[in-house]
Structure formats: structure tokens, C-alpha cells
Design an enzyme around this catalytic site. Structure first.
Site, mmCIF file in Angstrom:
data_model
loop_
_atom_site.group_PDB
_atom_site.id
_atom_site.type_symbol
_atom_site.label_atom_id
_atom_site.label_comp_id
_atom_site.label_asym_id
_atom_site.label_seq_id
_atom_site.Cartn_x
_atom_site.Cartn_y
_atom_site.Cartn_z
ATOM 1 N N ASP A 44 -0.734 -7.964 -17.940
ATOM 2 C CA ASP A 44 -1.023 -7.099 -19.315
ATOM 3 C C ASP A 44 -0.763 -7.997 -20.489
ATOM 4 O O ASP A 44 0.396 -8.267 -20.821
ATOM 5 C CB ASP A 44 -0.210 -5.880 -19.020
ATOM 6 C CG ASP A 44 -0.001 -5.160 -17.695
ATOM 7 O OD1 ASP A 44 -0.672 -5.736 -16.987
ATOM 8 O OD2 ASP A 44 0.743 -4.347 -17.844
ATOM 9 N N GLU A 220 -0.728 4.012 -15.662
ATOM 10 C CA GLU A 220 0.268 2.976 -16.256
ATOM 11 C C GLU A 220 -0.501 2.577 -17.652
ATOM 12 O O GLU A 220 -1.661 3.143 -17.972
ATOM 13 C CB GLU A 220 0.035 1.609 -15.288
ATOM 14 C CG GLU A 220 0.627 1.804 -13.972
ATOM 15 C CD GLU A 220 0.537 0.261 -13.370
ATOM 16 O OE1 GLU A 220 1.438 0.077 -12.674
ATOM 17 O OE2 GLU A 220 -0.363 -0.404 -13.232
#
Ligand code: FRU
Length: 591
Positions: A44, A220
Site C-alpha cells: 500500500d 481496509e
């Protein structure tokens, strides 16, 4: 412990030198205008914040290998969102706590008290993931030197609900209520929790959103921000981003969004919303979150996503790095009959990479196909912008990265109002059964036409249809000579109104040459001196004194080569690595 550390450092050095600095960014499959770390695993994007002329990009990073693990925040900065300068790991895993995803803000009013001499600090808010017990909670760290070094707050964690899964805090300043607001995921419950704080240290629960929309996968990496409405200056709506671990339209992980309002306490969904809504229908756009603190006079909402998918991310055959970021994109909202839709377009700064340009002012598909052949238009790094006029129901589209029996097919189907990307024969696909496939997005024909903007890089294709109303982001791994481009359709099918193609320059080719573009910490002209002025030979496994502090100065070329590799030692964290400053410190790593 010490032996372990020595082994780890030795291993790191062994891996690090397998590919020499000169070869880096020239490897097969290496993206030429997308961000990738020099080496090792990345997932990420984290902590994106703009401060003092620099866009910061932190990212989930394993400093020790090309598989997920030892999660830390890697770091890079850019002045234009296009050329990136690698900086040392900003927040390392330490004391059994990995550094999971999160955000960063400029604390303009110094509410945290971390600021020095009247200058605002940068504050990172991230999830601490405990490796020895089932716990995740929220932590903060700060920097008073433009993000070059970071100090973890001694009062961590700042938010703890005793949960095993509780992560990815995204924080912003909410001016109407004059406080910080955090959106944070409770993944297994499929909800986003909102908290408020006056100082980034004490947090109070405000409200929860979810479960709704896509709830198959865990939730998430949330984000919450206002987005401007297309063609309506001054108007905006709130968008809540929720990345889902599985169940996305193309399979596996993906990014959904909700449009509504936020009153400082609660996010309310627009009544007309049809759920779920997806930011990207391709296989490879995940954990997307936006930049904080973009100046008002700029006013854009910018974001970036991780260009991979949890279903196969760990086995994508690239080396010595694994994973790339998507292109940075600007967001807008378009009002359509069914409500609002997110528009994404690659940032305008990318135009500076355009080199050779060819343009055709229109014709039938056959005429354009012939023109492409005549001009011999091909490339593994291309920007394509084409306007089709839709006539009838017949399908049409483009083929990119074509050759050697390989092709990636983009297909518009007016009859079914769908856009497809087919990577079944795109190149290397056999490393995972779930990699090859055909992915589809809804496609609304607008004013009788379809506009396709396509960005082709060494190992990806990003398709933006109708100003980014439908987006398909996809990894592809063709051989480098598969660089053909074709337009296809039936003679009674569409016409081309306009066709522009640019070759795009690499942002990395100057890599290691000392130019700003893609400059590496491992090849900076630095020399290490102790505080007493003695030259320091930074070797694997060496122990520095707790206060050891070494100035780093410019040096001549001959001496440089001996020092280049020292910076990758885990024991050495550079400080102030801008070329103009030539100053740094070496710090003893915490045990
Ligand atoms: C999303 C994610 C986050 C987490 C991070 C760990 O890809 O699972 O929820 O913070 O990756 O690397």
C-alpha cells in the site's frame, strides 16, 4: 540478537548487490514511469502528504526481501508527482511492532506540540501490528525536518480498542469543527469507525459506517474527503473510500466508494446511491488513498493505488523489486442519471514525459489502422488518447503491447454498454492460475462517442474511458519487443474522430547518474564522518555509539565509489539527503 542482526544485515547486503546500481531500472518488466522501489517488496501507499514543495509517498515496505514481511514505511519524495527521489526507510519495524498502513498530515497549528521553533511538524498516524500477540492499534510519529527523520511518540499507542484487526487510520483536519478526524477500518466487521481529536494524541469515538455495499471481503484502508463536481465550480460532495480485501468485480482485492455527506461526526450516504460503486474495474488497483495538504490554490484531490492484487501479488515475476504504484490520479465527481460517479484522470504533470507525437484528425477504423502501420507507431511506454464516434452496435477497440503472439485487448461494446480488458494472452501469465483473464467495466456512451485514454508502461496498462468514468488498471508482462499498437473494428462500425499518441520518456533512465530524477540513496555522493571529524567506514554489522553522529559532506568522484554501498546498511539512516545539503547522521538502530 546481535548474531541475528549481523545475519540480517549480511543477507541484506548480499541481496542488495546482486543487481548493480547501474543495472537498476533497466531490468525486464521494470516500469519506466510508474513508481517502484529500487529493491524488495512494496504494497500500500501510505502517509501521502504535500509539504514545502514536496509530495511525500511512503509505502508498505519489507527492507529485507521481496515477500511481504517486516513491514516498515519506505519513503520517496517528488516535486512533480512524476520524478521520485528515494529516501531511507522512514519508520522501521521495531520491538515486535510492524508499521502497517496509515496517513500523514501537516500539523499547521502545532496542536500536537511536536513542532519546533514555530515550524509545523509532519505527523504520521499508522497502525502498530504486534507480531507476538493478536493486536493492532494506532500510533503516531513526527518529523521536524521535512520528513527526513521520524520519532515515534513515547505515548504510543494513541488509540487502542484491544482488537486483533483494527487498522489503516486516515486523518484530516475538519475545519468547521476545528479538530482532527480519523477514518479507520474494523476489517472483519466491515465497517469504518470515525474518531475526533484536538491534538492527534487523544481520540474520541464519533460514529461507525457499514456494513453496506461490497461486504464479501474485509474492509481496509478507508479515506474520506470532499470531491469537486465536474463543471460546477465551488460545489463538492463527500466521498468515503473503502478498499476491500476480496470480492471486487475483477476478483480479489479492489476499491469501492460511497458518495454522501459528512457533518463532522457522521457520514451519510446519498439516498440515490446504487451500491456497490467501484473506483476501478481492473485487477490491479488497491489500497488507494489520497494526498493530504494539497495547497488551496491547487485544489485538486489526488490519489494513488497499489498496482497489484492480493490474490497473486507475492508471485509476480519481477526482480529485484516487487510491485509498482498506479499513476497518480486526479479525482472529480460527475452527476449521471443514477447519482454520482467518480472520475479519475492521470495527473497533468505526466504530460512532461511526452516525446514523439503523432496525430490523426479522423477517419474510418481501416484508414486509421493503415495510418498506424505506415507510421510504424509502437512502444512499450505510450500515452494514447482516442475519440471514437459510435455507429451501430458493433464492438471496436485497441490492441496494445502486441507482438510475439502476445496482445492486450481493449474492447468497447456499445450493445452491452461494457468495456473490456483482456490480458489472457498478454505475455507471461502462467505464474498464477488467477492472473490471466478478461475484466469488464460499465461503459456509458456519451454524446455518441467513447474517449479512451490509455497509458502503457513496461508491465501495466491503465485504461480511462470517458474522462475516467470507467477505469481498468491491469498488470501485463509481455516481452519488451511486443510493442505493437492496433485499432480494430468493423468497417460499418465506429469512426475515429481524433487519435493522438505520444511516446513517453522514462523517469528512471538517469538513475544513479546523480540527477534528481530517480536519484538513489545508495548512490549519493556522501562521505560519513564522525562528530570528531574522523572518516567512518560504515560496514555491515558495525555498532555506532548511541550519540554517534556523522556529518556527511560532498566528495570527489574517485572517493565516491567506495562509499556508495554503505548507505544500504541497516545501521545507517541518512538524514537530510538532498544534494544541496550533503548532510546526514548515522544512528545506532534500536535493539
Ligand atoms: C492492505 C493491508 C492493510 C495493512 C497492510 C499491511 O493491503 O492489508 O490493511 O495495513 O496491507 O501490509
Amino acid at each position: 540478537m546481535r548474531i541475528l542482526r549481523l545475519t540480517a544485515v549480511a543477507l541484506l547486503l548480499a541481496c542488495a548487490f546482486h543487481v548493480s546500481a547501474a543495472e537498476l531500472y533497466h531490468e525486464p518488466f521494470r516500469p519506466q514511469f510508474h513508481f517502484t522501489p529500487e529493491r524488495n517488496w512494496m504494497n500500500d501507499p501510505n502517509g501521502m502528504v504535500f509539504f514545502k514543495g514536496e509530495y511525500h509517498l511512503f509505502y508498505q515496505y519489507n527492507p529485507f526481501g521481496d515477500k511481504w514481511g517486516h513491514m516498515s514505511w519506505g519513503h520517496a519524495v517528488s516535486r512533480d508527482l512524476v520524478h521520485w527521489e528515494h529516501l531511507p526507510v522512514a519508520l522501521p519495524e521495531e520491538n515486535g511492532v510492524m508499521i502497517f498502513s496509515g496517513s500523514a498530515v501537516v500539523d499547521w497549528k502545532n496542536t500536537s506540540g511536536f513542532g519546533q521553533d514555530g515550524a509545523p511538524p509532519l505527523v504520521a498516524i499508522y497502525t502498530g501490528h504486534y507480531t507476538k500477540r493478536p493486536l493492532q492499534n494506532q500510533h503516531i510519529a513526527y518529523s521536524t525536518d521535512r520528513g527526513r527523520t521520524w520519532t515515534k511518540f513515547s505515548g504510543n499507542p494513541v488509540l487502542d480498542i484491544g482488537e486483533k484487526d483494527f487498522r489503516d487510520p486516515k486523518v484530516f483536519w475538519h475545519e468547521p469543527t476545528r479538530r482532527w478526524v480519523m477514518a479507520v477500518a474494523w476489517p472483519v466487521k466491515r465497517n469504518v469507525r470515525f474518531y475526533a481529536s484536538p491534538n492527534l494524541k487523544q481520540w474520541t469515538h464519533l460514529s461507525d459506517f457499514g456494513p453496506t455495499g461490497s461486504t464479501n471481503g474485509i474492509w481496509e484502508c478507508p479515506d474520506l474527503f470532499p470531491v469537486r463536481l465536474e463543471g460546477k465550480p465551488g460545489e463538492s460532495k463527500w466521498v468515503l473510500i473503502v478498499n476491500v480485501g476480496s470480492g471486487a468485480p475483477a476478483g480479489g482485492s479492489g476499491c469501492q466508494y460511497f458518495v454522501g455527506d459528512f457533518d463532522g461526526t457522521r457520514f451519510t450516504l446519498d439516498e440515490a446511491s446504487q451500491l456497490p460503486l467501484w473506483a476501478d474495474y481492473g485487477r490491479d488497483f488497491y489500497a488507494a488513498v489520497s494526498w493530504s495538504d494539497i495547497p488551496k490554490h491547487d485544489g485538486r484531490r489526488l490519489w494513488i493505488g497499489w498496482m497489484s492484487n492480493w490474490e497473486y501479488a507475492g508471485v509476480v515475476p519481477t526482480s529485484p523489486w516487487r510491485s509498482a504504484m498506479s499513476l497518480p490520479r486526479e479525482l472529480l465527481l460527475r452527476r449521471v442519471d443514477e447519482g454520482f460517479r467518480l472520475l479519475q484522470t492521470p495527473v497533468r504533470e505526466l504530460r512532461k514525459l511526452r516525446s514523439q507525437h503523432v496525430r490523426n484528425r479522423g477517419g474510418t477504423v481501416d484508414e486509421i489502422a493503415q495510418w498506424l502501420r505506415q507510421k510504424n507507431v509502437r512502444g512499450a511506454q505510450l500515452e494514447i488518447d482516442v475519440d471514437f464516434e459510435v455507429r451501430g452496435a458493433a464492438a471496436f477497440g485497441l490492441k496494445v503491447r502486441q507482438g510475439n503472439g502476445e496482445e492486450t485487448v481493449i474492447r468497447c461494446e456499445p450493445a452491452s454498454q461494457r468495456l473490456f480488458l483482456d490480458r489472457a494472452r498478454s505475455g507471461k501469465t502462467d505464474f498464477h492460475a488467477k492472473f490471466p483473464g478478461i475484466y469488464e467495466a460499465p461503459l456509458r456512451v456519451r454524446e455518441g462517442g467513447v474517449r479512451l485514454q490509455v497509458f502503457v508502461d513496461t508491465s501495466s496498462v491503465e485504461v480511462f474511458a470517458n474522462d475516467g468514468e470507467a477505469v481498468l488498471t491491469s498488470l501485463v508482462l509481455p516481452v519488451s519487443s511486443s510493442s505493437g499498437l492496433e485499432v480494430w473494428g468493423t468497417e460499418t462500425g465506429p469512426k475515429v474522430r481524433r487519435f493522438d499518441i505520444w511516446k513517453l520518456r522514462s523517469v528512471w533512465r538517469e538513475y544513479g547518474s546523480g540527477r534528481r530524477s530517480g536519484m538513489a540513496t545508495t548512490s549519493l555522493p556522501f562521505i560519513f564522518l564522525t562528530a570528531k571529524g574522523e572518516k567512518l567506514d560504515v560496514r555491515a554489522g558495525m555498532s555506532l555509539g548511541a550519540d554517534d553522529y556523522c556529518l556527511v559532506r560532498g566528495m570527489d568522484d574517485k572517493a565516491r565509489s567506495a562509499e556508495l554501498h554503505s548507505a544500504v546498511s541497516q545501521n545507517c539512516i541518512l538524514r537530510g539527503v538532498s544534494q544541496s545539503e550533503y548532510a546526514g547522521t548515522c544512528r545506532r538502530p534500536a535493539d
